[in-house]
Design a protein around this motif. Structure first.
Motif, mmCIF file in Angstrom:
data_model
loop_
_atom_site.group_PDB
_atom_site.id
_atom_site.type_symbol
_atom_site.label_atom_id
_atom_site.label_comp_id
_atom_site.label_asym_id
_atom_site.label_seq_id
_atom_site.Cartn_x
_atom_site.Cartn_y
_atom_site.Cartn_z
ATOM 1 N N SER A 61 0.792 -1.188 -0.206
ATOM 2 C CA SER A 61 0.083 0.031 0.083
ATOM 3 C C SER A 61 0.738 1.291 0.052
ATOM 4 O O SER A 61 1.691 1.520 0.861
ATOM 5 C CB SER A 61 -0.685 -0.163 1.189
ATOM 6 O OG SER A 61 -1.777 1.042 1.385
ATOM 7 N N MET A 63 -0.457 3.973 0.709
ATOM 8 C CA MET A 63 -1.239 4.797 1.698
ATOM 9 C C MET A 63 -1.232 4.364 2.952
ATOM 10 O O MET A 63 -1.268 2.954 3.037
ATOM 11 C CB MET A 63 -2.728 5.012 1.226
ATOM 12 C CG MET A 63 -2.640 5.913 -0.180
ATOM 13 S SD MET A 63 -4.065 5.694 -1.008
ATOM 14 C CE MET A 63 -3.744 4.667 -2.413
ATOM 15 N N VAL A 64 -1.223 4.872 4.154
ATOM 16 C CA VAL A 64 -1.341 4.418 5.253
ATOM 17 C C VAL A 64 -2.244 5.028 6.219
ATOM 18 O O VAL A 64 -2.481 6.235 5.958
ATOM 19 C CB VAL A 64 0.148 4.188 5.930
ATOM 20 C CG1 VAL A 64 0.992 3.264 5.179
ATOM 21 C CG2 VAL A 64 0.741 5.694 6.034
ATOM 22 N N SER A 65 -2.969 4.423 7.394
ATOM 23 C CA SER A 65 -3.713 5.037 8.203
ATOM 24 C C SER A 65 -2.692 5.313 9.534
ATOM 25 O O SER A 65 -3.048 6.236 10.280
ATOM 26 C CB SER A 65 -4.859 4.087 8.483
ATOM 27 O OG SER A 65 -4.353 2.795 8.754
ATOM 28 N N ARG A 66 -1.539 4.690 9.784
ATOM 29 C CA ARG A 66 -0.691 4.776 11.043
ATOM 30 C C ARG A 66 0.616 5.003 10.503
ATOM 31 O O ARG A 66 1.490 3.928 10.352
ATOM 32 C CB ARG A 66 -1.019 3.494 11.742
ATOM 33 C CG ARG A 66 -2.318 3.197 12.346
ATOM 34 C CD ARG A 66 -2.850 4.327 13.340
ATOM 35 N NE ARG A 66 -2.204 4.919 14.375
ATOM 36 C CZ ARG A 66 -1.888 4.187 15.767
ATOM 37 N NH1 ARG A 66 -2.821 3.254 15.813
ATOM 38 N NH2 ARG A 66 -1.053 4.888 16.539
ATOM 39 N N THR B 255 -4.684 -1.673 -7.733
ATOM 40 C CA THR B 255 -4.249 -0.886 -6.477
ATOM 41 C C THR B 255 -4.942 -1.622 -5.380
ATOM 42 O O THR B 255 -4.288 -1.907 -4.455
ATOM 43 C CB THR B 255 -4.890 0.662 -6.663
ATOM 44 O OG1 THR B 255 -4.235 1.341 -7.493
ATOM 45 C CG2 THR B 255 -4.742 1.089 -5.128
ATOM 46 N N ARG B 258 -2.383 -4.343 -4.577
ATOM 47 C CA ARG B 258 -0.922 -4.153 -3.777
ATOM 48 C C ARG B 258 -1.218 -3.623 -2.650
ATOM 49 O O ARG B 258 -0.557 -3.795 -1.705
ATOM 50 C CB ARG B 258 -0.470 -3.025 -4.753
ATOM 51 C CG ARG B 258 -0.693 -1.276 -4.614
ATOM 52 C CD ARG B 258 -0.063 -0.486 -5.241
ATOM 53 N NE ARG B 258 1.249 -0.433 -4.568
ATOM 54 C CZ ARG B 258 2.342 0.192 -4.989
ATOM 55 N NH1 ARG B 258 2.396 0.746 -6.311
ATOM 56 N NH2 ARG B 258 3.411 0.241 -4.526
ATOM 57 N N ILE B 259 -2.446 -3.179 -2.119
ATOM 58 C CA ILE B 259 -2.695 -2.791 -0.794
ATOM 59 C C ILE B 259 -3.113 -3.968 -0.072
ATOM 60 O O ILE B 259 -2.589 -4.272 1.053
ATOM 61 C CB ILE B 259 -4.079 -1.765 -0.677
ATOM 62 C CG1 ILE B 259 -3.887 -0.378 -1.135
ATOM 63 C CG2 ILE B 259 -4.513 -1.530 0.792
ATOM 64 C CD1 ILE B 259 -4.973 0.445 -1.508
ATOM 65 N N ALA B 260 -3.528 -4.869 -0.710
ATOM 66 C CA ALA B 260 -3.899 -6.370 -0.049
ATOM 67 C C ALA B 260 -2.620 -6.851 0.164
ATOM 68 O O ALA B 260 -2.518 -7.784 1.011
ATOM 69 C CB ALA B 260 -4.521 -7.216 -0.953
ATOM 70 N N SER B 262 0.106 -5.714 1.454
ATOM 71 C CA SER B 262 0.540 -5.172 2.732
ATOM 72 C C SER B 262 -0.285 -5.757 3.909
ATOM 73 O O SER B 262 0.350 -6.232 4.783
ATOM 74 C CB SER B 262 0.202 -3.594 2.917
ATOM 75 O OG SER B 262 1.068 -2.948 2.275
ATOM 76 N N MET B 336 -7.863 0.468 3.708
ATOM 77 C CA MET B 336 -6.622 0.748 4.360
ATOM 78 C C MET B 336 -6.001 -0.890 4.686
ATOM 79 O O MET B 336 -6.875 -1.705 4.816
ATOM 80 C CB MET B 336 -6.706 1.449 5.567
ATOM 81 C CG MET B 336 -6.632 2.834 5.253
ATOM 82 S SD MET B 336 -5.077 3.538 4.373
ATOM 83 C CE MET B 336 -5.704 4.462 3.190
ATOM 84 N N PRO B 337 -4.915 -1.296 4.581
ATOM 85 C CA PRO B 337 -4.527 -2.484 4.921
ATOM 86 C C PRO B 337 -4.756 -3.047 5.973
ATOM 87 O O PRO B 337 -5.288 -4.313 5.988
ATOM 88 C CB PRO B 337 -2.735 -2.325 5.143
ATOM 89 C CG PRO B 337 -2.456 -1.202 4.333
ATOM 90 C CD PRO B 337 -3.597 -0.235 4.369
ATOM 91 N N GLU B 338 -4.923 -2.300 7.192
ATOM 92 C CA GLU B 338 -5.791 -2.780 8.498
ATOM 93 C C GLU B 338 -7.285 -3.293 8.233
ATOM 94 O O GLU B 338 -7.371 -4.356 8.911
ATOM 95 C CB GLU B 338 -5.639 -1.792 9.528
ATOM 96 C CG GLU B 338 -4.274 -1.108 10.063
ATOM 97 C CD GLU B 338 -3.647 -0.071 9.111
ATOM 98 O OE1 GLU B 338 -4.244 0.077 8.031
ATOM 99 O OE2 GLU B 338 -2.490 0.311 9.535
#
Lengths: 181, 370
Positions: A61, A63-66, B255, B258-260, B262, B336-338
């Motif tokens: 990613s 983009m990050v949230s933390r 996209t 790629r986020i997945a 993480s 988001m990755p979380e």
């Protein structure tokens, strides 16, 4: 190793360029890096931010949230990102633009009078370089020398007369080293 | 060649330049405008054709005309602009001329916004324009991949006399990443045996999508379908990460893929045996590969920046034999990755059943969240 850095401020404060400079420095160190701006319908004087992820492996990613670190160049950026910094992360604050206490604990808060230092150096546009110097002095991601090299190689030719001033600004910022509290 | 720090839109444009594109026609729209801007500088500088048309309709029909001459042609736009181009795209498909298109998707429907989205998967992958036709659709997840796919897209389009669409999104268009550009190919005017570039000294040729006689049109349609079979057999592309010992897999493209990645890494760090299956060619879709992979998994998680458009394809391909969960964000919101990591943890509880539709469960779950 992976570090995520958000740089936020008003449009015109050099937020996007400082992020690109980090990205160039990381690329020159053979690291993986992504740079992504906020690209809403924004204009000078509005808010701007960018996220830079630096890693030694393929980046997922962008983009990050933390984030591991945040540079808050003004009050709205501090209000938005203070709570998002990872525990043990770094929060670099442009003290010149902030009229409140910092609430977060468990992170390294670096208070830098960025505007005043830049004005002392004779050019207010140096504020972003002061803060980026402070960031690298407190976050283990890139040596300051890599940033200086990137500046020399990627600052547009027409601004090269400003190189010594930029390097000085980075040095002045890098003098601000703090501990996690 | 050394790596350069490149913005996605510009990287795609320059890759097309280096692939020897003869002509570009387009109309500006965020978040792909830098692509057109780059072409506005580069194409005239290299003595090639660039036209900013009066609208997307104008642009796609200029593309159509230029492609008929055998030229390598590119156009680019973003979701609402691509919608305007679909009539022309159908004509191009019906005429069997090679064209490369770039769609940098944004939030919708309607005017929507300029943030990244993947809600045009169905529009692009399953046609969009009228009639039976199949564009080749390639979905890069990073800038190097965007360059490589664009660089080879023209050969692919010409090989099958097909439309190739590079399906990206706003974040890929706007982000910068170090990447290596390929060498400049010589720019030549190709003269394929079907092209109409002036008939002096030879018999006149005719290109059209009109077949007034239905059996003749049917014959053309059979030709399209047989060609598509060939494309399906030869042109599948996908990437796998951490799949060797995986019990669970995330399926995501572009996209969200790629986020997945993480999220998958974070879950792996917690000891969860999860991998990532990222289709690169969305058409032809890696059907056999996905089906074979799914057979071995306890469950799958499909992640998209839409309401589950690829999910329907994944469910068809796996014939609902493998339990599937879905997670999507819409309207320009990026997961988001979380969030994806939490969904991966959900898989490990082992209580997923396909008796209810994954989309229904996702909607109920999001209802609780929002």
């Amino acid at each position: 190793m992976q570090k995520e850095i958000i740089i936020a401020g008003f449009g015109g404060q050099g937020v996007l360029f400082s992020g690109q400079l980090l990205a160039y420095a990381a690329m020159d160190q053979d690291l993986h890096v992504t740079w992504i701006p906020s690209y809403g319908p924004e204009m000078r004087g509005g808010t701007a931010n960018c996220t830079v992820v630096i890693s030694d492996q393929e980046i997922g990613s962008p983009m990050v949230s933390r984030p591991s670190a945040v540079i808050a160049m003004n009050r709205p950026s501090l209000d938005k990102y203070e709570s998002e910094v990872k525990d043990n992360g770094v929060l670099v604050v442009n003290k010149s633009m902030i009229d409140r206490e910092i609430n977060r604990s468990g992170i390294r808060v670096v208070l830098v009078p960025g505007n005043e230092i830049a004005e002392e150096l004779g050019d207010r546009r140096m504020t972003n370089m002061v803060l980026i110097g402070a960031l690298l002095a407190n976050l283990d991601v890139l040596p300051i020398s890599a940033l200086e090299k990137a500046l020399k190689e990627h600052l547009p030719e027409r601004h090269h007369k400003l190189l010594p001033l930029n390097l000085e600004a980075i040095k002045r910022g890098a003098a601000y080293i703090t501990e996690t509290v | 060649m050394a790596k350069e720090l490149l913005k996605g839109n510009i990287a795609i444009a320059e890759a097309a330049v280096r692939a020897g594109v003869n002509a570009y026609f387009g109309y500006p729209i965020t978040p792909q405008t830098e692509l057109l801007e780059w072409m506005a500088v580069r194409m005239p500088e290299l003595g090639r054709a660039f036209v900013q048309a009066e609208s997307e309709l104008g642009a796609i029909n200029m593309v159509y005309g230029a492609a008929c001459t055998g030229a390598r042609v590119l156009s680019s736009s973003s979701s609402p602009g691509v919608s305007l181009m679909l009539e022309g795209i159908s004509y191009i498909a019906g005429t069997e001329v090679p064209v490369v298109m770039v769609d940098v998707m944004r939030g919708g429907p309607g005017l929507g916004n300029i943030a990244p989205a993947q809600a045009d998967y169905n529009q692009i992958v399953h046609g969009g324009g009228h009639g039976d036709y199949h564009p080749i659709v390639l979905a890069p997840a990073n800038i190097q991949e965007a360059i490589d796919l664009t660089y080879s897209a023209f050969d692919l389009a010409e090989k099958y006399r097909s439309i190739v669409i590079i399906l990206a999104d706003g974040s890929l268009g706007q982000m910068m990443e170090p990447a290596e550009l390929p060498p400049m190919k010589p720019v030549i005017m190709r003269q394929p045996e079907w092209a109409t570039y002036g008939a002096e000294g030879r018999e006149r040729r005719f290109l059209s999508s009109i077949y007034l006689d239905p059996p003749e049109e049917e014959e053309a349609n059979f030709r399209f379908e047989r060609r598509w079979q060939e494309i399906k057999a030869n042109e599948v592309q996908f990437k796998e990460y951490f799949m060797e010992d995986a019990k669970y897999a995330v399926v995501a493209f572009g996209t969200s893929g790629r986020i997945a990645l993480s999220a998958v890494r974070n879950a792996r760090a917690k000891g969860i045996p999860v991998g990532l299956f990222r289709p690169v060619s969305l058409a032809p879709f890696p059907e056999k590969e996905l089906a074979a992979m799914a057979e071995k998994m306890e469950s799958l998680l499909v992640v998209e920046m839409n309401a589950g458009q690829m999910l329907d394809d994944v469910m068809n391909i796996t014939a609902r034999r493998t339990p599937i969960n879905f997670y999507g964000r819409m309207g320009g919101v990026v997961p988001m990755p979380e969030e994806i990591e939490a969904e991966i943890e959900e898989l490990t509880k082992g209580n997923i059943s396909n008796e209810t539709h994954p989309r229904d469960r996702w909607l109920a779950h999001m209802g609780k969240m929002n």
